[in-house]
Design a protein around this motif. Structure first.
Motif, PDB file in Angstrom:
ATOM      1  N   GLY A  14     -39.711  63.945 -48.060  1.00  0.00           N
ATOM      2  CA  GLY A  14     -41.017  64.146 -48.699  1.00  0.00           C
ATOM      3  C   GLY A  14     -41.752  62.821 -48.833  1.00  0.00           C
ATOM      4  N   LYS A  17     -46.170  62.044 -49.155  1.00  0.00           N
ATOM      5  CA  LYS A  17     -47.136  62.361 -50.217  1.00  0.00           C
ATOM      6  C   LYS A  17     -46.579  62.004 -51.582  1.00  0.00           C
ATOM      7  CE  LYS A  17     -49.462  66.509 -48.450  1.00  0.00           C
ATOM      8  NZ  LYS A  17     -49.542  67.964 -48.740  1.00  0.00           N
ATOM      9  N   ILE A  19     -45.029  60.933 -54.910  1.00  0.00           N
ATOM     10  CA  ILE A  19     -43.991  59.964 -55.276  1.00  0.00           C
ATOM     11  C   ILE A  19     -43.306  59.419 -54.021  1.00  0.00           C
ATOM     12  CG2 ILE A  19     -41.697  59.833 -56.345  1.00  0.00           C
ATOM     13  CD1 ILE A  19     -42.845  61.789 -58.526  1.00  0.00           C
ATOM     14  N   ARG A  39     -42.187  67.885 -43.784  1.00  0.00           N
ATOM     15  CA  ARG A  39     -42.436  69.045 -42.921  1.00  0.00           C
ATOM     16  C   ARG A  39     -43.700  68.929 -42.075  1.00  0.00           C
ATOM     17  NH1 ARG A  39     -43.471  71.902 -48.023  1.00  0.00           N
ATOM     18  NH2 ARG A  39     -41.501  72.997 -47.774  1.00  0.00           N
ATOM     19  N   ALA A  63     -39.444  67.567 -40.319  1.00  0.00           N
ATOM     20  CA  ALA A  63     -38.312  68.454 -40.620  1.00  0.00           C
ATOM     21  C   ALA A  63     -38.631  69.336 -41.818  1.00  0.00           C
ATOM     22  CB  ALA A  63     -37.074  67.611 -40.928  1.00  0.00           C
ATOM     23  N   GLU A  64     -38.353  70.635 -41.651  1.00  0.00           N
ATOM     24  CA  GLU A  64     -38.394  71.556 -42.791  1.00  0.00           C
ATOM     25  C   GLU A  64     -36.990  71.483 -43.414  1.00  0.00           C
ATOM     26  OE1 GLU A  64     -40.541  73.585 -44.694  1.00  0.00           O
ATOM     27  OE2 GLU A  64     -38.604  73.452 -45.674  1.00  0.00           O
ATOM     28  N   LEU A  65     -36.898  70.756 -44.508  1.00  0.00           N
ATOM     29  CA  LEU A  65     -35.579  70.354 -45.013  1.00  0.00           C
ATOM     30  C   LEU A  65     -34.768  71.504 -45.594  1.00  0.00           C
ATOM     31  CD1 LEU A  65     -36.932  67.062 -46.529  1.00  0.00           C
ATOM     32  CD2 LEU A  65     -35.379  67.212 -44.578  1.00  0.00           C
ATOM     33  N   ASN A  91     -35.963  63.141 -52.238  1.00  0.00           N
ATOM     34  CA  ASN A  91     -37.147  63.271 -53.101  1.00  0.00           C
ATOM     35  C   ASN A  91     -37.874  64.606 -52.946  1.00  0.00           C
ATOM     36  OD1 ASN A  91     -39.786  62.274 -54.457  1.00  0.00           O
ATOM     37  ND2 ASN A  91     -40.424  62.667 -52.341  1.00  0.00           N
ATOM     38  N   GLY A 141     -35.060  63.488 -59.634  1.00  0.00           N
ATOM     39  CA  GLY A 141     -34.827  64.702 -60.414  1.00  0.00           C
ATOM     40  C   GLY A 141     -36.077  65.139 -61.136  1.00  0.00           C
ATOM     41  N   TYR A 155     -36.058  75.945 -59.726  1.00  0.00           N
ATOM     42  CA  TYR A 155     -36.348  74.505 -59.801  1.00  0.00           C
ATOM     43  C   TYR A 155     -35.509  73.856 -60.893  1.00  0.00           C
ATOM     44  CZ  TYR A 155     -39.477  70.366 -60.211  1.00  0.00           C
ATOM     45  OH  TYR A 155     -40.017  69.099 -60.262  1.00  0.00           O
ATOM     46  N   LYS A 159     -32.679  70.975 -60.422  1.00  0.00           N
ATOM     47  CA  LYS A 159     -32.787  69.644 -61.024  1.00  0.00           C
ATOM     48  C   LYS A 159     -31.581  69.364 -61.934  1.00  0.00           C
ATOM     49  CE  LYS A 159     -36.552  68.348 -58.953  1.00  0.00           C
ATOM     50  NZ  LYS A 159     -36.459  67.402 -57.841  1.00  0.00           N
ATOM     51  N   VAL A 188     -46.387  62.973 -63.452  1.00  0.00           N
ATOM     52  CA  VAL A 188     -46.918  62.029 -62.460  1.00  0.00           C
ATOM     53  C   VAL A 188     -47.979  62.753 -61.635  1.00  0.00           C
ATOM     54  CG1 VAL A 188     -46.336  60.448 -60.570  1.00  0.00           C
ATOM     55  CG2 VAL A 188     -44.600  61.020 -62.286  1.00  0.00           C
ATOM     56  N   THR A 190     -49.689  63.892 -58.707  1.00  0.00           N
ATOM     57  CA  THR A 190     -49.402  63.961 -57.272  1.00  0.00           C
ATOM     58  C   THR A 190     -49.987  65.295 -56.775  1.00  0.00           C
ATOM     59  OG1 THR A 190     -47.350  65.202 -57.588  1.00  0.00           O
ATOM     60  CG2 THR A 190     -47.159  62.790 -57.604  1.00  0.00           C
ATOM     61  N   LEU A 192     -48.362  67.810 -55.759  1.00  0.00           N
ATOM     62  CA  LEU A 192     -47.540  68.874 -56.366  1.00  0.00           C
ATOM     63  C   LEU A 192     -47.975  69.138 -57.805  1.00  0.00           C
ATOM     64  CD1 LEU A 192     -44.908  70.704 -56.317  1.00  0.00           C
ATOM     65  CD2 LEU A 192     -43.695  68.721 -57.209  1.00  0.00           C
ATOM     66  N   TYR A 193     -48.208  68.058 -58.550  1.00  0.00           N
ATOM     67  CA  TYR A 193     -48.582  68.199 -59.960  1.00  0.00           C
ATOM     68  C   TYR A 193     -49.933  68.905 -60.072  1.00  0.00           C
ATOM     69  CZ  TYR A 193     -48.737  67.065 -64.899  1.00  0.00           C
ATOM     70  OH  TYR A 193     -48.760  67.167 -66.266  1.00  0.00           O
TER      71      TYR A 193
HETATM   72  P1  NAP Z   1     -45.600  66.401 -53.603  1.00  0.00           P
HETATM   73  O1  NAP Z   1     -46.852  65.764 -54.065  1.00  0.00           O
HETATM   74  O2  NAP Z   1     -45.628  67.846 -53.251  1.00  0.00           O
HETATM   75  O3  NAP Z   1     -44.996  65.614 -52.360  1.00  0.00           O
HETATM   76  C1  NAP Z   1     -43.781  66.072 -51.828  1.00  0.00           C
HETATM   77  C2  NAP Z   1     -43.785  65.961 -50.322  1.00  0.00           C
HETATM   78  O4  NAP Z   1     -42.550  66.526 -49.858  1.00  0.00           O
HETATM   79  C3  NAP Z   1     -44.881  66.738 -49.639  1.00  0.00           C
HETATM   80  O5  NAP Z   1     -45.288  66.039 -48.495  1.00  0.00           O
HETATM   81  C4  NAP Z   1     -44.184  68.053 -49.252  1.00  0.00           C
HETATM   82  O6  NAP Z   1     -44.784  68.718 -48.174  1.00  0.00           O
HETATM   83  C5  NAP Z   1     -42.819  67.527 -48.877  1.00  0.00           C
HETATM   84  N1  NAP Z   1     -41.785  68.560 -48.975  1.00  0.00           N
HETATM   85  C6  NAP Z   1     -41.465  69.302 -50.066  1.00  0.00           C
HETATM   86  N2  NAP Z   1     -40.469  70.154 -49.790  1.00  0.00           N
HETATM   87  C7  NAP Z   1     -40.147  69.952 -48.481  1.00  0.00           C
HETATM   88  C8  NAP Z   1     -39.205  70.533 -47.613  1.00  0.00           C
HETATM   89  N3  NAP Z   1     -38.389  71.527 -48.012  1.00  0.00           N
HETATM   90  N4  NAP Z   1     -39.145  70.102 -46.337  1.00  0.00           N
HETATM   91  C9  NAP Z   1     -39.958  69.130 -45.915  1.00  0.00           C
HETATM   92  N5  NAP Z   1     -40.886  68.528 -46.687  1.00  0.00           N
HETATM   93  C10 NAP Z   1     -40.986  68.944 -47.959  1.00  0.00           C
HETATM   94  O7  NAP Z   1     -44.454  66.202 -54.748  1.00  0.00           O
HETATM   95  P2  NAP Z   1     -44.252  65.060 -55.864  1.00  0.00           P
HETATM   96  O8  NAP Z   1     -44.965  65.447 -57.102  1.00  0.00           O
HETATM   97  O9  NAP Z   1     -44.473  63.731 -55.263  1.00  0.00           O
HETATM   98  O10 NAP Z   1     -42.706  65.291 -56.172  1.00  0.00           O
HETATM   99  C11 NAP Z   1     -41.683  64.540 -55.565  1.00  0.00           C
HETATM  100  C12 NAP Z   1     -40.388  64.779 -56.335  1.00  0.00           C
HETATM  101  O11 NAP Z   1     -40.583  64.405 -57.706  1.00  0.00           O
HETATM  102  C13 NAP Z   1     -39.922  66.230 -56.350  1.00  0.00           C
HETATM  103  O12 NAP Z   1     -38.508  66.285 -56.231  1.00  0.00           O
HETATM  104  C14 NAP Z   1     -40.336  66.728 -57.727  1.00  0.00           C
HETATM  105  O13 NAP Z   1     -39.508  67.747 -58.200  1.00  0.00           O
HETATM  106  C15 NAP Z   1     -40.153  65.449 -58.549  1.00  0.00           C
HETATM  107  N6  NAP Z   1     -40.930  65.474 -59.795  1.00  0.00           N
HETATM  108  C16 NAP Z   1     -42.272  65.291 -59.795  1.00  0.00           C
HETATM  109  C17 NAP Z   1     -42.968  65.304 -61.000  1.00  0.00           C
HETATM  110  C18 NAP Z   1     -44.443  65.061 -61.076  1.00  0.00           C
HETATM  111  O14 NAP Z   1     -44.976  64.963 -62.202  1.00  0.00           O
HETATM  112  N7  NAP Z   1     -45.161  64.954 -59.969  1.00  0.00           N
HETATM  113  C19 NAP Z   1     -42.282  65.527 -62.204  1.00  0.00           C
HETATM  114  C20 NAP Z   1     -40.908  65.716 -62.166  1.00  0.00           C
HETATM  115  C21 NAP Z   1     -40.239  65.694 -60.960  1.00  0.00           C
HETATM  116  P3  NAP Z   1     -45.976  69.810 -48.457  1.00  0.00           P
HETATM  117  O15 NAP Z   1     -47.155  69.001 -48.958  1.00  0.00           O
HETATM  118  O16 NAP Z   1     -46.179  70.415 -47.125  1.00  0.00           O
HETATM  119  O17 NAP Z   1     -45.450  70.752 -49.483  1.00  0.00           O
END
Ligand code: NAP
Length: 260
Positions: A14, A17, A19, A39, A63-65, A91, A141, A155, A159, A188, A190, A192-193
């Motif tokens: 990941g 994007k 984190i 992915r 890769a689709e992980l 991540n 995590g 989820y 975690k 954070v 992002t 996803l958030y």
């Molecule tokens: P994000 O903005 O969605 O970025 C994650 C990246 O990983 C995206 O490019 C996503 O692709 C890719 N990805 C996710 N699942 C995948 C898979 N199965 N195969 C291939 N690529 C995949 O997420 P983030 O907020 O940076 O989060 C990163 C980590 O921090 C995660 O483990 C999350 O649980 C953890 N976390 C985040 C927060 C927060 O506040 N942001 C809080 C607690 C924990 P797509 O864009 O195509 O989905």
């Protein structure tokens, strides 16, 4: 402080994007080679191009992980291309809202596949290479493992499992000098958030309520702050730190709720 990453090879899942992107960029800024695994080829390439434009080294692997074969391919690609793997940052994940009521047994298993199976699969396939380099593993995590969130069983279970695997792998890998640690983000900003907060009723109010409860400076953690801790743990500078679960969250998970 020299983190000693020069020309060492690190896989960031990941890594295109949020984190992961911040971690990918920091590894390269410190002289390491980042393998951005995610992915979307397009998203991966954007991050790789930004790293190269800044004078760093990076490659992408699409890769689709959630698919175990894809995890094997990520490791084989990296080993063939560079002949070594010095670290794995697990991540990639998604807060996919599979609840007890709203979900189903099938959706729960699919959520585990998206959130924890690839952490194991990648570590498993990377292990022979990490043994050669005395490399190490950093997992990302979530505070959800400690606090719950509601409506996200898959989820949360993942975690929680990642925290357990951190201790388990730290013990199993002691004989090889491989360290394993986890960094816990809470809030954070992002992609996803943003998706998650917008899925709630009254997202702006909810966001303001969350930020008001973050003890340190009443603000969200930045992706760069998560990356700083992750890259420190990846580096030899943290050479006696293993099996640790480190909260980079402005005190959100643990500090006294009565602080105003
Ligand atoms: P994000 O903005 O969605 O970025 C994650 C990246 O990983 C995206 O490019 C996503 O692709 C890719 N990805 C996710 N699942 C995948 C898979 N199965 N195969 C291939 N690529 C995949 O997420 P983030 O907020 O940076 O989060 C990163 C980590 O921090 C995660 O483990 C999350 O649980 C953890 N976390 C985040 C927060 C927060 O506040 N942001 C809080 C607690 C924990 P797509 O864009 O195509 O989905």
């Amino acid at each position: 402080m020299d983190l000693g990453l020069k020309d060492k090879v690190f896989i960031v899942t990941g890594g295109a994007k949020g984190i992961g992107e911040a971690i990918s960029k920091l590894i390269a800024a410190e002289g390491g080679i980042t393998v951005v695994a995610g992915r979307s080829t397009e998203d991966n390439n954007k991050t790789v191009e930004a790293i190269i434009a800044a004078g760093g080294q990076a490659v992408e692997v699409t890769a689709e992980l959630g698919e175990p074969d894809a995890c094997k391919r990520v490791i084989e690609f990296t080993a063939q291309r560079f002949g070594r793997i010095d670290g794995l940052v697990n991540n990639a994940g998604v807060n996919d809202g599979v609840g007890l009521e709203s979900g189903s047994p099938e959706k729960f298993m699919a959520s585990l596949q998206k959130n924890i199976s690839h952490y194991y699969n990648l570590a498993h396939y990377a292990l022979p290479y990490l043994k050669q380099t005395k490399g190490n593993i950093v997992n990302i995590g979530s505070k959800v493992a400690d606090t719950g969130q509601g409506n996200t069983s898959g989820y949360a279970a993942s975690k929680g499992g990642i925290n357990a695997l951190t201790r388990e792998w730290a013990v199993e890998l002691l004989p090889y000098g491989i360290r394993v640690n986890t960094v816990i983000p809470a809030e954070v900003w992002t992609p996803l958030y943003e998706t998650w907060i917008n899925s709630l009723p009254n997202p702006e109010e909810k966001l303001a309520a969350i930020v008001a409860k973050i003890p340190y400076e009443r603000r969200m953690t930045t992706s760069e702050e998560i990356a700083n801790m992750t890259v420190f743990l990846l580096s030899g500078v943290s050479s006696h730190t293993t099996g640790q679960i480190v909260y980079v969250d402005g005190g959100y998970t643990h500090l006294d709720r009565s602080i105003s």
